[in-house]
Design a protein around this motif. Sequence first.
Motif, PDB file in Angstrom:
ATOM      1  N   CYS A  23      86.305  40.482  36.955  1.00  0.00           N
ATOM      2  CA  CYS A  23      85.371  40.427  38.084  1.00  0.00           C
ATOM      3  C   CYS A  23      85.936  39.571  39.214  1.00  0.00           C
ATOM      4  N   HIS A  24      86.541  38.446  38.853  1.00  0.00           N
ATOM      5  CA  HIS A  24      87.129  37.573  39.877  1.00  0.00           C
ATOM      6  C   HIS A  24      88.240  38.301  40.623  1.00  0.00           C
ATOM      7  N   LEU A  25      89.076  39.037  39.903  1.00  0.00           N
ATOM      8  CA  LEU A  25      90.177  39.769  40.522  1.00  0.00           C
ATOM      9  C   LEU A  25      89.663  40.907  41.399  1.00  0.00           C
ATOM     10  N   LEU A  26      88.667  41.634  40.916  1.00  0.00           N
ATOM     11  CA  LEU A  26      88.160  42.789  41.658  1.00  0.00           C
ATOM     12  C   LEU A  26      87.421  42.402  42.921  1.00  0.00           C
ATOM     13  N   PHE A  27      86.644  41.349  42.850  1.00  0.00           N
ATOM     14  CA  PHE A  27      85.772  41.019  43.965  1.00  0.00           C
ATOM     15  C   PHE A  27      86.302  39.880  44.823  1.00  0.00           C
ATOM     16  N   LYS A  28      87.557  39.491  44.620  1.00  0.00           N
ATOM     17  CA  LYS A  28      88.163  38.458  45.455  1.00  0.00           C
ATOM     18  C   LYS A  28      88.322  38.999  46.872  1.00  0.00           C
ATOM     19  N   GLY A  29      88.096  38.183  47.844  1.00  0.00           N
ATOM     20  CA  GLY A  29      88.215  38.631  49.233  1.00  0.00           C
ATOM     21  C   GLY A  29      87.096  39.550  49.652  1.00  0.00           C
ATOM     22  N   LYS A  30      85.873  39.242  49.260  1.00  0.00           N
ATOM     23  CA  LYS A  30      84.671  40.012  49.602  1.00  0.00           C
ATOM     24  C   LYS A  30      84.731  41.457  49.091  1.00  0.00           C
ATOM     25  N   GLY A  31      85.368  41.667  47.955  1.00  0.00           N
ATOM     26  CA  GLY A  31      85.382  42.988  47.332  1.00  0.00           C
ATOM     27  C   GLY A  31      86.428  43.942  47.846  1.00  0.00           C
ATOM     28  N   HIS A  32      87.401  43.459  48.588  1.00  0.00           N
ATOM     29  CA  HIS A  32      88.419  44.352  49.132  1.00  0.00           C
ATOM     30  C   HIS A  32      89.415  44.824  48.072  1.00  0.00           C
TER      31      HIS A  32
END
Length: 104
Positions: A23-32
């Motif tokens: 989840c942290h990897l996927l949604f880092k940078g406001k979900g980009h």
Amino acid sequence: AFFAVTKMTKDEQGDHYFAKKTCHLLFKGKGHNLPSFMIGRQLCVTLCFFIIARVTTLNVETGNGDNIFGVCDAIQNFFNTGLMGAFVTTILGSVAWQLVASAF
């Protein structure tokens, strides 16, 4: 599943180590990262299907009566293309698991 997680709070996303890291990897940078992950995942799945189709391709000579399962030459030519392996892989490896997941 990742789109459903976007609507959850941090507490609802779970406390398993790999779930939090994903989840942290996927949604880092406001979900980009989510669209990039989905495209990369789809490319990986497509490549796996091509590799499995190549591995399951038969090379049986037609016309001499030694076809696999005793089928006619036209069906044996279809088996030799590798499309049958691609169809079976798609059904078993993709669609079946989605149906199982949707049942729960």
